[in-house]
Design a protein around this motif. Structure first.
Motif, PDB file in Angstrom:
ATOM      1  N   UNK A 182       9.758   2.626  -2.821  1.00 42.50           N
ATOM      2  CA  UNK A 182       8.937   1.773  -3.507  1.00 42.50           C
ATOM      3  C   UNK A 182       7.497   1.808  -2.988  1.00 42.50           C
ATOM      4  N   UNK A 183       6.673   2.943  -2.970  1.00 43.50           N
ATOM      5  CA  UNK A 183       5.199   2.827  -2.353  1.00 43.50           C
ATOM      6  C   UNK A 183       4.569   1.630  -2.664  1.00 43.50           C
ATOM      7  N   UNK A 184       4.390   1.308  -4.031  1.00 42.47           N
ATOM      8  CA  UNK A 184       3.577   0.308  -4.534  1.00 42.47           C
ATOM      9  C   UNK A 184       4.073  -1.320  -3.786  1.00 42.47           C
ATOM     10  N   UNK A 185       5.180  -1.265  -3.561  1.00 40.88           N
ATOM     11  CA  UNK A 185       5.931  -2.390  -2.976  1.00 40.88           C
ATOM     12  C   UNK A 185       5.369  -2.572  -1.594  1.00 40.88           C
ATOM     13  N   UNK A 186       5.199  -1.382  -1.017  1.00 43.02           N
ATOM     14  CA  UNK A 186       4.828  -1.218   0.549  1.00 43.02           C
ATOM     15  C   UNK A 186       3.350  -1.572   0.566  1.00 43.02           C
ATOM     16  N   UNK A 187       2.471  -1.147  -0.411  1.00 43.65           N
ATOM     17  CA  UNK A 187       1.388  -1.247  -0.552  1.00 43.65           C
ATOM     18  C   UNK A 187       0.938  -2.887  -0.640  1.00 43.65           C
ATOM     19  N   UNK A 188       1.809  -3.392  -1.538  1.00 47.28           N
ATOM     20  CA  UNK A 188       1.545  -5.027  -1.693  1.00 47.28           C
ATOM     21  C   UNK A 188       1.644  -5.722  -0.337  1.00 47.28           C
ATOM     22  N   UNK A 189       3.041  -5.147   0.569  1.00 47.42           N
ATOM     23  CA  UNK A 189       3.059  -5.804   1.734  1.00 47.42           C
ATOM     24  C   UNK A 189       2.148  -5.652   2.771  1.00 47.42           C
ATOM     25  N   UNK A 190       1.680  -4.521   2.722  1.00 46.21           N
ATOM     26  CA  UNK A 190       0.417  -4.350   3.665  1.00 46.21           C
ATOM     27  C   UNK A 190      -0.929  -5.167   3.387  1.00 46.21           C
ATOM     28  N   UNK A 215      -3.276   3.103  17.344  1.00 44.35           N
ATOM     29  CA  UNK A 215      -2.195   4.103  17.404  1.00 44.35           C
ATOM     30  C   UNK A 215      -0.865   3.579  16.805  1.00 44.35           C
ATOM     31  N   UNK A 216      -0.509   2.086  17.227  1.00 42.01           N
ATOM     32  CA  UNK A 216       0.480   1.508  16.772  1.00 42.01           C
ATOM     33  C   UNK A 216       0.600   0.733  15.363  1.00 42.01           C
ATOM     34  N   UNK A 217      -0.695   0.683  14.546  1.00 40.84           N
ATOM     35  CA  UNK A 217      -0.667  -0.175  13.869  1.00 40.84           C
ATOM     36  C   UNK A 217       0.052   0.527  12.505  1.00 40.84           C
ATOM     37  N   UNK A 218      -0.020   1.593  12.051  1.00 43.83           N
ATOM     38  CA  UNK A 218       0.851   2.292  10.998  1.00 43.83           C
ATOM     39  C   UNK A 218       2.342   2.037  11.211  1.00 43.83           C
ATOM     40  N   UNK A 219       2.776   2.343  12.669  1.00 47.02           N
ATOM     41  CA  UNK A 219       4.083   2.143  12.669  1.00 47.02           C
ATOM     42  C   UNK A 219       4.625   0.581  12.582  1.00 47.02           C
ATOM     43  N   UNK A 220       3.514  -0.130  12.959  1.00 46.46           N
ATOM     44  CA  UNK A 220       3.838  -1.650  12.791  1.00 46.46           C
ATOM     45  C   UNK A 220       4.095  -2.065  11.154  1.00 46.46           C
ATOM     46  N   UNK A 221       3.251  -1.516  10.355  1.00 50.88           N
ATOM     47  CA  UNK A 221       3.410  -1.756   8.862  1.00 50.88           C
ATOM     48  C   UNK A 221       4.666  -1.282   8.389  1.00 50.88           C
ATOM     49  N   UNK A 222       4.934  -0.211   8.808  1.00 51.01           N
ATOM     50  CA  UNK A 222       6.195   0.470   8.247  1.00 51.01           C
ATOM     51  C   UNK A 222       7.332  -0.179   8.714  1.00 51.01           C
ATOM     52  N   UNK A 223       7.382  -0.722   9.926  1.00 50.62           N
ATOM     53  CA  UNK A 223       8.509  -1.366  10.654  1.00 50.62           C
ATOM     54  C   UNK A 223       8.622  -2.485   9.994  1.00 50.62           C
TER      55      UNK A 223
END
Length: 295
Positions: free
Chosen positions: A183-191, A115-123
């Motif tokens: 910047x969704x590509x940058x976010x994907x790279x971060x993940x 449950x918390x994983x998506x929030x952790x990534x974005x945060x």
């Protein structure tokens, strides 16, 4: 002490583990002032907090990640290790007097983690870019289980209602974060970087505030297991000695159970004294770095 376990796992005779100061308030910020002095004979060891997930959030985070003589937990803190699956398995394996009851504490923790994983990534992505605007406090509140709520029920099964309530709360927070990601590509790279660092849906719980994890998520489940098991064991004793003439024996047996849980199964002690976390993958990352420093 946690860091003594790290040293012992590599070379117990090489280093002496000691606090940087006798003052209770002296912590990570005090140690950061000593980073420039470090060498193979003088190391510091710190909780990672969010410096591992967010290595660019400020200069101190960059130094922690890049300095070869800084050991860090790789997950949020030492308390995170006390709450890992290995630690919980060791505790629940002895959290009974006569008979262990099956529980879904591991399944509940995995559900919480997912449950918390998506929030952790974005945060962590946004916090890495602007740690003051996207605060740890807001993230901690979003992933916090409500006071008095336990992730397992009285049958020691996953509390689906609590998970659903938490999911609604976390998703609302996540949506507000995703609205700020342009910047969704940058976010994907971060993940992808998070994944290479070992952060997954299954272990995301290791990256929330360690005290919050222990006090609000894990301890209530252990308390529930202890209470239900204790009650079951006392019910069994009552059934074994139904006769009035055996009342003294029954009371003695019931007192034995109560004293056992009171004196020998205090959860704070079990959590702080456990050592099963040495099997955890993040613990191996710490010992690997120490081994590389020595050799």
């Amino acid at each position: 002490p946690f860091w003594q376990h790290v040293v012992n796992a590599v070379d117990g005779s090489r280093y002496k583990v000691r606090p940087i100061s006798k003052e209770q308030a002296a912590g990570k910020r005090t140690l950061q002032k000593r980073y420039a002095e470090l060498n193979q004979e003088f190391l510091v060891a710190v909780d990672s907090d969010y410096d591992f997930l967010c290595p660019d959030r400020h200069a101190e985070a960059q130094e922690m990640n890049n300095n070869p003589f800084v050991l860090h937990t790789h997950c949020y803190s030492r308390e995170s290790f006390q709450c890992c699956h290995h630690s919980l398995g060791a505790i629940t394996g002895i959290l009974y007097f006569h008979q262990q009851l099956p529980s879904q504490i591991h399944e509940a923790l995995i559900r919480y983690s997912h449950v918390v994983y998506p929030a952790l990534c974005a945060f962590s992505y946004l916090h890495n870019k602007n740690w003051q605007q996207y605060s740890e406090g807001e993230f901690n509140l979003a992933v916090r289980v409500s006071l008095g709520v336990c992730l397992i029920n009285d049958e020691l099964q996953v509390n689906d209602d609590a998970i659903i309530q938490l999911q609604t709360q976390v998703e609302a927070y996540s949506q507000s974060l995703h609205a700020a990601i342009t910047d969704h590509a940058d976010f994907d790279s971060f993940k992808t970087i998070l994944t290479t660092r070992g952060i997954t849906e299954d272990n995301a719980y290791m990256f929330i505030n360690g005290h919050c994890l222990q006090d609000i998520v894990v301890k209530p489940m252990l308390e529930k297991i202890a209470a239900v098991t204790r009650r079951s064991e006392k019910d069994s004793v009552a059934q074994m000695y139904p006769e009035p003439e055996r009342l003294k024996t029954k009371r003695q047996k019931l007192n034995e159970i109560d004293n056992y849980y009171k004196n020998e199964r205090q959860l704070s002690t079990l959590l702080s004294n456990g050592q099963a976390f040495v099997q955890d993958a993040f613990f191996s990352l710490i010992t690997a770095k120490l081994d590389a420093i020595i050799h």
